[in-house]
Write a protein that holds these residues in place. Structure first.
Motif, short mmCIF file in Angstrom:
data_model
loop_
_atom_site.label_atom_id
_atom_site.label_comp_id
_atom_site.label_asym_id
_atom_site.label_seq_id
_atom_site.Cartn_x
_atom_site.Cartn_y
_atom_site.Cartn_z
N GLY A 117 2.19 0.68 -10.75
CA GLY A 117 1.15 1.70 -11.53
C GLY A 117 -0.04 0.46 -11.63
O GLY A 117 -1.35 0.95 -11.40
N VAL A 118 0.18 -0.30 -12.41
CA VAL A 118 -1.05 -1.51 -12.79
C VAL A 118 -1.60 -1.78 -11.36
O VAL A 118 -2.92 -2.05 -11.31
N SER A 119 -0.82 -2.07 -10.37
CA SER A 119 -1.40 -2.60 -9.11
C SER A 119 -2.17 -1.55 -8.50
O SER A 119 -3.31 -1.93 -7.88
N ARG A 120 -1.62 -0.36 -8.53
CA ARG A 120 -2.59 0.72 -8.12
C ARG A 120 -3.99 0.79 -8.71
O ARG A 120 -5.07 1.29 -8.21
N ASP A 121 -3.79 0.96 -10.17
CA ASP A 121 -5.06 1.15 -10.86
C ASP A 121 -6.11 -0.29 -10.31
O ASP A 121 -7.19 0.10 -10.54
N ARG A 122 -5.68 -1.46 -10.46
CA ARG A 122 -6.46 -2.52 -10.07
C ARG A 122 -7.11 -2.20 -8.60
O ARG A 122 -8.38 -2.55 -8.34
#
Length: 127
Positions: A117-122
């Motif tokens: 999820g953090v990777s997608r947000d970045r």
């Protein structure tokens, strides 16, 4: 639980146990002295045996009948008891290890989901 159902209730006298197992009362007193079993005492100070103790006495009588000495029998019973305790501890630790491993797997899965999820947000921020 009824007294007759509980195997750990001291119900049986020396005479009753001697008769049940076809052993002499002196034999029962001797294994008591060696602390192979430790029967409880009634208010009148008579030995009272549980069904669990009677099974141990039966085992002792069988081993004595095979020519083993009472001190040797006592040591064998001590070791068997200790082995049973260690096996129970092992089983308890194995169950706990399984719980911890399951929790670790669950947390790893959750962490990976959060990292995705953090990777997608970045990735969305970079666009």
């Amino acid at each position: 639980m009824e007294p007759f159902e509980d195997e750990n209730i001291p119900l049986f006298t020396v005479g009753q146990v001697a008769e049940m197992l076809a052993v002499k009362q002196a034999f029962l007193r001797r294994i008591d002295e060696l602390q192979v079993v430790t029967p409880q005492r009634s208010a009148g100070r008579q030995r009272r045996y549980t069904r669990v103790e009677i099974r141990v006495i039966q085992q002792v009588a069988s081993m004595a009948g095979e020519g083993m000495t009472l001190p040797a029998i006592r040591r064998i019973i001590e070791l068997e008891t200790r082995l049973a305790e260690v096996a129970a501890q092992r089983d308890e630790l194995a169950a706990r290890l399984h719980e911890v491993s399951s929790e670790r797997a669950r947390l790893t899965h959750r962490l990976n989901a959060l990292l995705r999820g953090v990777s997608r947000d970045r990735s969305d921020e970079e666009e």
